[in-house]
Design a protein around this motif. Structure first.
Motif, PDB file in Angstrom:
ATOM      1  N   ASN A  85      53.993  14.169  14.420  1.00  0.00           N
ATOM      2  CA  ASN A  85      54.441  14.141  15.811  1.00  0.00           C
ATOM      3  C   ASN A  85      53.612  15.140  16.621  1.00  0.00           C
ATOM      4  OD1 ASN A  85      55.849  14.638  18.261  1.00  0.00           O
ATOM      5  ND2 ASN A  85      57.773  13.951  17.329  1.00  0.00           N
ATOM      6  N   PRO A  86      52.843  14.682  17.610  1.00  0.00           N
ATOM      7  CA  PRO A  86      52.002  15.598  18.398  1.00  0.00           C
ATOM      8  C   PRO A  86      52.794  16.693  19.106  1.00  0.00           C
ATOM      9  CG  PRO A  86      51.370  13.321  18.804  1.00  0.00           C
ATOM     10  CD  PRO A  86      52.640  13.286  18.023  1.00  0.00           C
ATOM     11  N   SER A  87      53.988  16.375  19.577  1.00  0.00           N
ATOM     12  CA  SER A  87      54.797  17.377  20.273  1.00  0.00           C
ATOM     13  C   SER A  87      55.223  18.486  19.315  1.00  0.00           C
ATOM     14  CB  SER A  87      56.028  16.722  20.905  1.00  0.00           C
ATOM     15  OG  SER A  87      55.652  15.808  21.909  1.00  0.00           O
ATOM     16  N   VAL A  88      55.616  18.113  18.109  1.00  0.00           N
ATOM     17  CA  VAL A  88      55.996  19.112  17.107  1.00  0.00           C
ATOM     18  C   VAL A  88      54.787  19.966  16.745  1.00  0.00           C
ATOM     19  CG1 VAL A  88      56.765  19.445  14.728  1.00  0.00           C
ATOM     20  CG2 VAL A  88      57.904  17.750  16.166  1.00  0.00           C
ATOM     21  N   ALA A  89      53.637  19.332  16.586  1.00  0.00           N
ATOM     22  CA  ALA A  89      52.413  20.065  16.252  1.00  0.00           C
ATOM     23  C   ALA A  89      52.053  21.052  17.365  1.00  0.00           C
ATOM     24  CB  ALA A  89      51.264  19.080  16.021  1.00  0.00           C
ATOM     25  N   LEU A  90      52.175  20.616  18.624  1.00  0.00           N
ATOM     26  CA  LEU A  90      51.884  21.510  19.749  1.00  0.00           C
ATOM     27  C   LEU A  90      52.846  22.695  19.773  1.00  0.00           C
ATOM     28  CD1 LEU A  90      51.027  19.100  22.727  1.00  0.00           C
ATOM     29  CD2 LEU A  90      49.498  20.751  21.638  1.00  0.00           C
ATOM     30  N   LYS A  91      54.112  22.446  19.458  1.00  0.00           N
ATOM     31  CA  LYS A  91      55.094  23.534  19.429  1.00  0.00           C
ATOM     32  C   LYS A  91      54.780  24.515  18.299  1.00  0.00           C
ATOM     33  CE  LYS A  91      58.912  21.005  21.605  1.00  0.00           C
ATOM     34  NZ  LYS A  91      60.326  20.591  21.504  1.00  0.00           N
ATOM     35  N   SER A 126      41.587  19.297  12.728  1.00  0.00           N
ATOM     36  CA  SER A 126      40.499  18.508  13.321  1.00  0.00           C
ATOM     37  C   SER A 126      40.654  16.999  13.085  1.00  0.00           C
ATOM     38  CB  SER A 126      39.144  18.978  12.778  1.00  0.00           C
ATOM     39  OG  SER A 126      39.108  18.862  11.370  1.00  0.00           O
ATOM     40  N   LYS A 127      41.420  16.622  12.066  1.00  0.00           N
ATOM     41  CA  LYS A 127      41.601  15.200  11.768  1.00  0.00           C
ATOM     42  C   LYS A 127      42.960  14.677  12.204  1.00  0.00           C
ATOM     43  CE  LYS A 127      38.431  15.273   7.826  1.00  0.00           C
ATOM     44  NZ  LYS A 127      38.264  15.020   6.369  1.00  0.00           N
ATOM     45  N   PHE A 128      43.696  15.482  12.972  1.00  0.00           N
ATOM     46  CA  PHE A 128      45.032  15.059  13.409  1.00  0.00           C
ATOM     47  C   PHE A 128      44.911  13.888  14.385  1.00  0.00           C
ATOM     48  CE2 PHE A 128      48.828  15.207  16.072  1.00  0.00           C
ATOM     49  CZ  PHE A 128      49.833  15.347  15.138  1.00  0.00           C
ATOM     50  N   ARG A 129      45.567  12.789  14.084  1.00  0.00           N
ATOM     51  CA  ARG A 129      45.528  11.585  14.918  1.00  0.00           C
ATOM     52  C   ARG A 129      46.935  10.995  15.020  1.00  0.00           C
ATOM     53  NH1 ARG A 129      41.161  13.397  15.258  1.00  0.00           N
ATOM     54  NH2 ARG A 129      39.113  12.402  15.304  1.00  0.00           N
ATOM     55  N   GLN A 130      47.197  10.326  16.139  1.00  0.00           N
ATOM     56  CA  GLN A 130      48.456   9.598  16.316  1.00  0.00           C
ATOM     57  C   GLN A 130      48.197   8.500  17.334  1.00  0.00           C
ATOM     58  OE1 GLN A 130      51.159   7.874  15.728  1.00  0.00           O
ATOM     59  NE2 GLN A 130      52.090   9.748  14.913  1.00  0.00           N
ATOM     60  N   ARG A 144      44.360  18.862  18.669  1.00  0.00           N
ATOM     61  CA  ARG A 144      43.078  19.237  18.041  1.00  0.00           C
ATOM     62  C   ARG A 144      42.377  20.336  18.841  1.00  0.00           C
ATOM     63  NH1 ARG A 144      42.900  13.595  17.810  1.00  0.00           N
ATOM     64  NH2 ARG A 144      41.330  13.488  19.466  1.00  0.00           N
ATOM     65  N   TRP A 145      42.379  20.174  20.162  1.00  0.00           N
ATOM     66  CA  TRP A 145      41.705  21.185  20.999  1.00  0.00           C
ATOM     67  C   TRP A 145      42.433  22.525  20.939  1.00  0.00           C
ATOM     68  CZ3 TRP A 145      44.088  23.373  25.422  1.00  0.00           C
ATOM     69  CH2 TRP A 145      43.277  24.290  26.108  1.00  0.00           C
ATOM     70  N   TYR A 146      43.753  22.494  21.032  1.00  0.00           N
ATOM     71  CA  TYR A 146      44.535  23.737  21.042  1.00  0.00           C
ATOM     72  C   TYR A 146      44.348  24.492  19.724  1.00  0.00           C
ATOM     73  CZ  TYR A 146      48.552  26.752  22.229  1.00  0.00           C
ATOM     74  OH  TYR A 146      49.359  27.813  22.539  1.00  0.00           O
ATOM     75  N   GLU A 204      36.273  22.617  26.391  1.00  0.00           N
ATOM     76  CA  GLU A 204      36.290  21.338  25.679  1.00  0.00           C
ATOM     77  C   GLU A 204      37.669  20.690  25.715  1.00  0.00           C
ATOM     78  OE1 GLU A 204      34.910  22.333  21.800  1.00  0.00           O
ATOM     79  OE2 GLU A 204      32.842  22.727  22.448  1.00  0.00           O
ATOM     80  N   ALA A 205      38.558  21.184  26.573  1.00  0.00           N
ATOM     81  CA  ALA A 205      39.895  20.601  26.707  1.00  0.00           C
ATOM     82  C   ALA A 205      39.793  19.117  27.036  1.00  0.00           C
ATOM     83  CB  ALA A 205      40.668  21.321  27.808  1.00  0.00           C
ATOM     84  N   PRO A 206      40.744  18.310  26.565  1.00  0.00           N
ATOM     85  CA  PRO A 206      40.707  16.869  26.837  1.00  0.00           C
ATOM     86  C   PRO A 206      40.619  16.565  28.332  1.00  0.00           C
ATOM     87  CG  PRO A 206      42.364  17.373  25.186  1.00  0.00           C
ATOM     88  CD  PRO A 206      41.884  18.689  25.723  1.00  0.00           C
ATOM     89  N   ASP A 207      40.063  15.412  28.640  1.00  0.00           N
ATOM     90  CA  ASP A 207      39.910  15.008  30.039  1.00  0.00           C
ATOM     91  C   ASP A 207      41.226  14.582  30.674  1.00  0.00           C
ATOM     92  OD1 ASP A 207      37.173  15.481  30.116  1.00  0.00           O
ATOM     93  OD2 ASP A 207      36.711  13.516  29.260  1.00  0.00           O
ATOM     94  N   SER A 208      42.227  14.332  29.845  1.00  0.00           N
ATOM     95  CA  SER A 208      43.515  13.862  30.377  1.00  0.00           C
ATOM     96  C   SER A 208      44.309  15.018  30.980  1.00  0.00           C
ATOM     97  CB  SER A 208      44.332  13.193  29.262  1.00  0.00           C
ATOM     98  OG  SER A 208      44.414  14.038  28.124  1.00  0.00           O
ATOM     99  N   LEU A 209      43.725  15.630  32.020  1.00  0.00           N
ATOM    100  CA  LEU A 209      44.370  16.784  32.650  1.00  0.00           C
ATOM    101  C   LEU A 209      45.665  16.401  33.360  1.00  0.00           C
ATOM    102  CD1 LEU A 209      41.240  18.651  34.104  1.00  0.00           C
ATOM    103  CD2 LEU A 209      42.468  19.103  31.982  1.00  0.00           C
TER     104      LEU A 209
END
Length: 357
Positions: A85-91, A126-130, A144-146, A204-209
């Protein structure tokens, strides 16, 4: 599609609640640690960062024993590497970042000795995908960027010998200036290179600002922005010191300094977009511009001097050749009656050339 997304979100929340309940009911000694980590990184409120209270609960565990601090780091890393889960990973990453920024020495120490640490990718994301839906796919790129930004933060902190702490007082600023003044030119340039490298990673932050509308992503950007403001001050200290030493820098050192400043300046527009004109620090950019112009002038002068020296060496070489041809006869050993000593070629040539001057 919308129903499927809602169902996946609900399942994720239920899994998170189940895990928290299991941890709470567990009789293991590290129950408190796991519960604190799970509460800070819950899948509930997926678009919100961990609350201050939940971050504080995790940080408070680092004020106890080294064993407890080690359990905190292991629980965080297990949670980070075990979720899709990307949200859990970010937290999880936000909590790790909080440890670096505000955690106790014991917690930071345990993070630095985490078994996977030692390389440039110790968080291994670096290989985290969803790709279950477009929003999660974009959030995964932020994960990945964070992770990379946190890794670079840690690497630069170890390189500088201190953490990039946002509590920048006039006293510790003076201490940093004194430390910089005691460094060798090579060390100052190396630290400046590392700091600029960190800024390049930030850019290098994602473009989806547009995802900054997501409160969790916004909190991540705010945290990284605080790091960037500290990096600005660290760069300023080293730039002022190097500027004072410019007259004594070599040609190679000046070109390196110019390259680092150019790299930093190339980041300016991206930084403006990422932080929406926050942390502008116009004085720093003006200093960089003025320093670049001065370096270019010095390099040009040194280049002209090099060319002049080269031309003079060429002329001297021709003159010496003509002298050798003219006084070649003196290469043989000459005996002087006065004193009855033998004089070699080199001394005779030296005497002959000195008599011409």
């Amino acid at each position: 599609m919308g129903h499927r997304k809602k169902l996946k979100t609900l399942i994720g929340i239920l899994k998170g609640l189940t895990t928290i309940i299991k941890a709470t009911l567990s009789t293991k000694s590290n129950t408190k640690t796991h519960t604190a980590v799970l509460r800070a990184t819950t899948a509930r409120n997926s678009s919100s960062p961990p609350s201050d209270d939940r971050i504080a609960a995790v940080l408070s565990l680092g004020r106890g024993s080294r064993l407890t601090a080690c359990a905190v780091i292991e629980a965080l890393m297990d949670r980070l590497h075990g979720t899709k889960n990307p949200s859990v990973a970010l937290k999880c990453l936000f909590t790790i970042h909080s440890i670096i920024k505000k955690g106790s020495f014991i917690l930071k120490d345990q993070l630095s000795f985490y078994p996977s640490f030692g390389g440039r990718n110790f968080l291994n994301m670096s290989k985290f995908r969803q790709d279950s839906d477009p929003e999660r796919w974009e959030l995964a790129s932020w994960v990945r960027w964070y992770a990379t930004a946190i890794e670079q933060n840690f690497i630069v902190s170890r390189f500088l010998g201190h953490y990039l702490n946002s509590s920048f007082s006039s006293k510790n600023s003076k201490d940093k200036e004194d430390k910089a003044s005691a460094l060798l030119d090579e060390d100052l340039l190396g630290e400046l290179d590392a700091l600029v490298g960190f800024v390049e990673v930030i850019c290098e932050a994602p473009d989806s600002l547009h995802l900054q509308r997501n409160n969790l992503v916004y909190a991540v950007i705010r945290y990284v922005g605080e790091d960037y403001r500290v990096v600005q001050r660290e760069i300023l200290i080293r730039l002022v010191e190097l500027r004072d030493r410019m007259e004594n820098l070599t040609f190679n050192e000046l070109t390196r300094l110019l390259s680092y400043l150019k790299r930093f300046e190339d980041c300016r527009e991206r930084l403006r977009l990422l932080f929406v004109n926050r942390a502008r620090n116009d004085a720093l950019w003006e200093l960089i511009c003025g320093t670049k112009l001065k370096i270019i002038e010095m390099v040009r002068e040194m280049g002209e001097l090099k060319s002049l020296v080269k031309m003079e060496r060429t002329d001297d070489s021709g003159e010496l050749s003509r002298l050798r041809e003219r006084f070649g006869v003196l290469r043989q050993v000459v005996r002087f009656n006065s004193g009855g000593r033998w004089w070699g070629t080199d001394r005779v040539q030296a005497l002959t050339m000195s008599s011409m001057l």
